[in-house]
Scaffold this motif. Structure first.
Motif, PDB file in Angstrom:
ATOM      1  N   GLY A  36       0.782  -1.222   0.000  1.00 50.48           N
ATOM      2  CA  GLY A  36       0.000   0.000   0.000  1.00 50.48           C
ATOM      3  C   GLY A  36       0.816   1.275   0.000  1.00 50.48           C
ATOM      4  N   SER A  37       0.412   2.234   0.849  1.00 54.22           N
ATOM      5  CA  SER A  37       1.083   3.531   0.890  1.00 54.22           C
ATOM      6  C   SER A  37       2.531   3.392   1.342  1.00 54.22           C
ATOM      7  CB  SER A  37       0.336   4.486   1.822  1.00 54.22           C
ATOM      8  OG  SER A  37       0.300   3.967   3.152  1.00 54.22           O
ATOM      9  N   MET A  77       4.526   2.663  -1.697  1.00 50.35           N
ATOM     10  CA  MET A  77       4.712   3.880  -2.490  1.00 50.35           C
ATOM     11  C   MET A  77       5.717   4.816  -1.832  1.00 50.35           C
ATOM     12  SD  MET A  77       3.133   3.509  -5.252  1.00 50.35           S
ATOM     13  CE  MET A  77       3.652   5.110  -5.791  1.00 50.35           C
ATOM     14  N   ASP A  78       5.742   4.837  -0.503  1.00 51.05           N
ATOM     15  CA  ASP A  78       6.730   5.664   0.202  1.00 51.05           C
ATOM     16  C   ASP A  78       8.143   5.181  -0.107  1.00 51.05           C
ATOM     17  OD1 ASP A  78       4.818   7.280   1.327  1.00 51.05           O
ATOM     18  OD2 ASP A  78       4.702   6.140   3.211  1.00 51.05           O
ATOM     19  N   ALA A  99       0.621   8.080  -9.036  1.00 50.06           N
ATOM     20  CA  ALA A  99       0.065   7.593  -7.775  1.00 50.06           C
ATOM     21  C   ALA A  99      -0.033   8.724  -6.758  1.00 50.06           C
ATOM     22  CB  ALA A  99       0.936   6.462  -7.226  1.00 50.06           C
ATOM     23  N   ASN A 100       0.981   9.586  -6.715  1.00 49.84           N
ATOM     24  CA  ASN A 100       0.936  10.732  -5.813  1.00 49.84           C
ATOM     25  C   ASN A 100      -0.195  11.680  -6.183  1.00 49.84           C
ATOM     26  OD1 ASN A 100       3.117   9.926  -4.258  1.00 49.84           O
ATOM     27  ND2 ASN A 100       4.612  11.060  -5.472  1.00 49.84           N
ATOM     28  N   GLU A 130      -2.914  10.983  -7.834  1.00 55.01           N
ATOM     29  CA  GLU A 130      -4.213  10.361  -7.548  1.00 55.01           C
ATOM     30  C   GLU A 130      -4.533  10.427  -6.061  1.00 55.01           C
ATOM     31  OE1 GLU A 130      -4.310   7.095 -11.212  1.00 55.01           O
ATOM     32  OE2 GLU A 130      -3.644   6.478  -9.201  1.00 55.01           O
ATOM     33  N   ARG A 131      -3.548  10.198  -5.205  1.00 58.84           N
ATOM     34  CA  ARG A 131      -3.780  10.251  -3.763  1.00 58.84           C
ATOM     35  C   ARG A 131      -4.133  11.677  -3.329  1.00 58.84           C
ATOM     36  NH1 ARG A 131       0.703   8.285   0.595  1.00 58.84           N
ATOM     37  NH2 ARG A 131       1.762  10.182  -0.147  1.00 58.84           N
ATOM     38  N   GLU A 132      -3.420  12.651  -3.910  1.00 55.14           N
ATOM     39  CA  GLU A 132      -3.711  14.049  -3.570  1.00 55.14           C
ATOM     40  C   GLU A 132      -5.115  14.443  -3.991  1.00 55.14           C
ATOM     41  OE1 GLU A 132      -2.031  18.535  -4.600  1.00 55.14           O
ATOM     42  OE2 GLU A 132      -0.820  16.767  -5.056  1.00 55.14           O
ATOM     43  N   ARG A 144      -7.688  12.475  -4.226  1.00 60.17           N
ATOM     44  CA  ARG A 144      -8.639  11.842  -3.304  1.00 60.17           C
ATOM     45  C   ARG A 144      -8.701  12.588  -1.973  1.00 60.17           C
ATOM     46  NH1 ARG A 144      -6.128   7.082  -5.215  1.00 60.17           N
ATOM     47  NH2 ARG A 144      -4.901   6.973  -3.275  1.00 60.17           N
ATOM     48  N   GLU A 145      -7.532  12.962  -1.465  1.00 57.61           N
ATOM     49  CA  GLU A 145      -7.475  13.574  -0.135  1.00 57.61           C
ATOM     50  C   GLU A 145      -8.051  14.993  -0.131  1.00 57.61           C
ATOM     51  OE1 GLU A 145      -3.401  13.294   0.943  1.00 57.61           O
ATOM     52  OE2 GLU A 145      -3.512  11.163   1.507  1.00 57.61           O
ATOM     53  N   PRO A 156      -6.322  14.127 -11.386  1.00 56.16           N
ATOM     54  CA  PRO A 156      -4.874  14.063 -11.138  1.00 56.16           C
ATOM     55  C   PRO A 156      -4.137  14.610 -12.360  1.00 56.16           C
ATOM     56  CG  PRO A 156      -5.934  11.983 -10.582  1.00 56.16           C
ATOM     57  CD  PRO A 156      -6.957  12.810 -11.293  1.00 56.16           C
TER      58      PRO A 156
END
Length: 536
Positions: free
Chosen positions: A289-290, A293-294, A314-315, A317-319, A321-322, A329
């Motif tokens: 998971g995250s 990615m980290d 991926a970054n 897309e996460r941004e 969502r958050e 994205p």
């Protein structure tokens, strides 16, 4: 022949080397009078041969593959070398000169010889070279280029003509030996007097091999072959339409306007096994998971561009969502194909890393505002992306294609650094700060791509990238007058390893036959570890 000078006897070694070459050429080509003059000069020749010590004599037998060519060529004006066009710097050469090219290669290089007695072309391949990726591209290129030669210059290739020979190579990356010079890009990595090498595919951006000439890859070479045969432009360079699904996707042909394009940076391509193996080594077992990615973000500098794009996506897309901003994205860079049964792909899936997305053809890709050319299998090429209604983010790499000299930064494309470090900034510049400029760049890029599809435009392209280099190479070749070409090849220390693999009458397209079977290639040192562009 350029030689490494051991100790400090530069002048003596240079004189001896040139004298030996001169005598050899006079003996083979220029008749009794010149031979007599050479014999009269023998006392001076022998005095120079034996004046220096043993250390200097070792220079005469130094292997080209081991030479410190940068030291030998230390007098070169590097700025002029960078700006020069190899087509304009072709020097006279003969068959012996061509055989000097062999040690610089590892695979995908052939000696192409026209034999007037048989009135056929023969392609020779070294048994000291490997047969691997790029070699199929080589044989396809051979079968097309001999037809082009025969059609363009019919008077040069007749039973009463002298023999002709040239070196050709092919592949996404030149199949040269990866020496320390090549790795460090400490150009030039070959002597300036090396004969011309016509490479069908991507060549090095830097003049690592100054005599290497960029020629169309087999994908584009088909269109040059088509022009030679019919005098018209191939369908691949013309607009897409019913009945021509593989043509260029221009916005006007598919009703796509800049204002309505999806504001994302888009890329799709194949996930090669080598890409998977590079990333799999960075993700510890059990990390998902995250956290996975980290790990990738922490090792971003170790990733190849395609996977950097995946991480950026991926970054983004996460941004999205958050923040729940409703914005897309900014990046949409993913692999469209993968090895579903491989342990590597299973590892990615178990770690929750979104590396793949649906396949997109060129019509799908054309719906996006920013194209990026990251290479990879089954991905649209640079010229195809230039044609699309969006702007091209052109990824700077270690190699270039034959037509790249026509592309100008901020006129036809937006340049992106090799490590993609400026991708986000260039996106913000194009999307928010200078959208009008970005649109204008897109329009100019489309015009450049469209020039390939018109008779006037392609005639100019054919002249610059096909007829002129072939003519210059032919004019520079000096046939042997005193030895049959087969004898020269067999007597040479490198030539003795050369074996004929293809013969072509070239009276029609692909009028060629394979001389050897699969067993010949299976016996060569086959190594499937791919030499990727990023090694250069």
């Amino acid at each position: 022949m350029k030689m490494v000078t051991v100790h400090n006897n530069n002048h003596a070694v240079s004189f001896r080397t040139k004298s030996i070459e001169l005598f050899d050429r006079l003996l083979r080509r220029d008749g009794g009078l010149l031979i007599l003059l050479t014999l009269l000069a023998m006392p001076l020749l022998f005095s120079q041969l034996f004046l220096s010590d043993n250390g200097s004599n070792r220079a005469l037998t130094e292997s080209p593959a081991m030479m410190n060519v940068a030291e030998v060529n230390s007098h070169i004006n590097m700025t002029a070398l960078l700006e020069s066009n190899p087509v304009d710097n072709i020097r006279p050469y003969d068959l012996d000169d061509l055989l000097r090219v062999i040690p610089y290669y590892d695979h995908a290089m052939a000696l192409l010889i026209y034999d007037p007695i048989d009135d056929r072309f023969f392609a020779y391949y070294s048994t000291n070279h490997r047969w691997k990726r790029g070699c199929e591209e080589l044989t396809v290129s051979i079968k097309m280029i001999v037809y082009i030669l025969r059609r363009l210059f019919p008077q040069r290739f007749t039973p009463t003509s002298p023999e002709f020979a040239m070196v050709i190579s092919a592949g996404d990356v030149p199949g040269v030996r990866v020496t320390s010079c090549v790795k460090k890009k400490d150009y030039p990595c070959s002597p300036l007097d090396l004969p011309p090498i016509l490479h069908f595919g991507h060549v090095f951006q830097l003049p690592l091999f100054p005599s290497m000439i960029a020629m169309p890859s087999s994908k584009h070479l088909k269109c040059f072959n088509y022009w030679t045969r019919f005098g018209s432009v191939c369908e691949e360079f013309q607009p897409i339409r019913p009945g021509n699904p593989h043509g260029f996707v221009f916005g006007a042909n598919v009703d796509l306007a800049w204002e309505y394009l999806v504001p994302q940076v888009i890329w799709r391509g194949e996930d090669h096994q080598v890409f998977q193996s590079i990333v799999s080594k960075l993700i510890p077992r059990g990390v998902t998971g995250s956290d996975a990615m980290d790990v990738l973000r922490d090792h971003i500098d170790e990733l190849i561009p395609q996977y950097k794009g995946v991480v950026y996506t991926a970054n983004a897309e996460r941004e999205a969502r958050e923040t729940q901003s409703g914005k897309l994205p900014w990046a949409n860079i993913k692999f469209s194909n993968h090895a579903k049964d491989s342990q590597m792909y299973l590892q990615f899936r178990q770690a929750g890393i979104p590396v793949t997305r649906e396949y997109m053809d060129n019509k799908d890709l054309a719906k996006f505002r920013y194209q990026i050319d990251l290479g990879g299998g089954n991905s649209a090429g640079t010229l195809e992306k230039l044609a699309m209604p969006g702007a091209l983010f052109h990824h700077a790499t270690a190699t270039k294609e034959y037509y790249f000299n026509r592309m100008k930064p901020y006129e036809h494309y937006i340049p992106i650094a090799p490590d993609l470090s400026d991708l986000w900034k260039k996106y913000i510049w194009a999307e928010s700060e200078s959208p009008g400029t970005a649109k204008k760049i897109s329009e100019e890029g489309t015009k450049l791509a469209a020039s390939f599809g018109t008779p006037e435009g392609f005639e100019s392209i054919f002249e610059e990238y096909m007829r002129t280099p072939l003519l210059r190479v032919m004019e520079a070749y000096e046939p042997s007058m005193y030895k049959p070409w087969r004898t020269i090849v067999s007597d040479h220390v490198e030539g003795s390893s050369m074996k004929p693999i293809v013969r072509c009458t070239a009276s029609g397209p692909y009028d060629c036959q394979n001389i050897v079977g699969k067993k010949f290639f299976q016996e060569l040192r086959v190594d499937e570890d791919l030499i990727e562009e990023d090694q250069y």
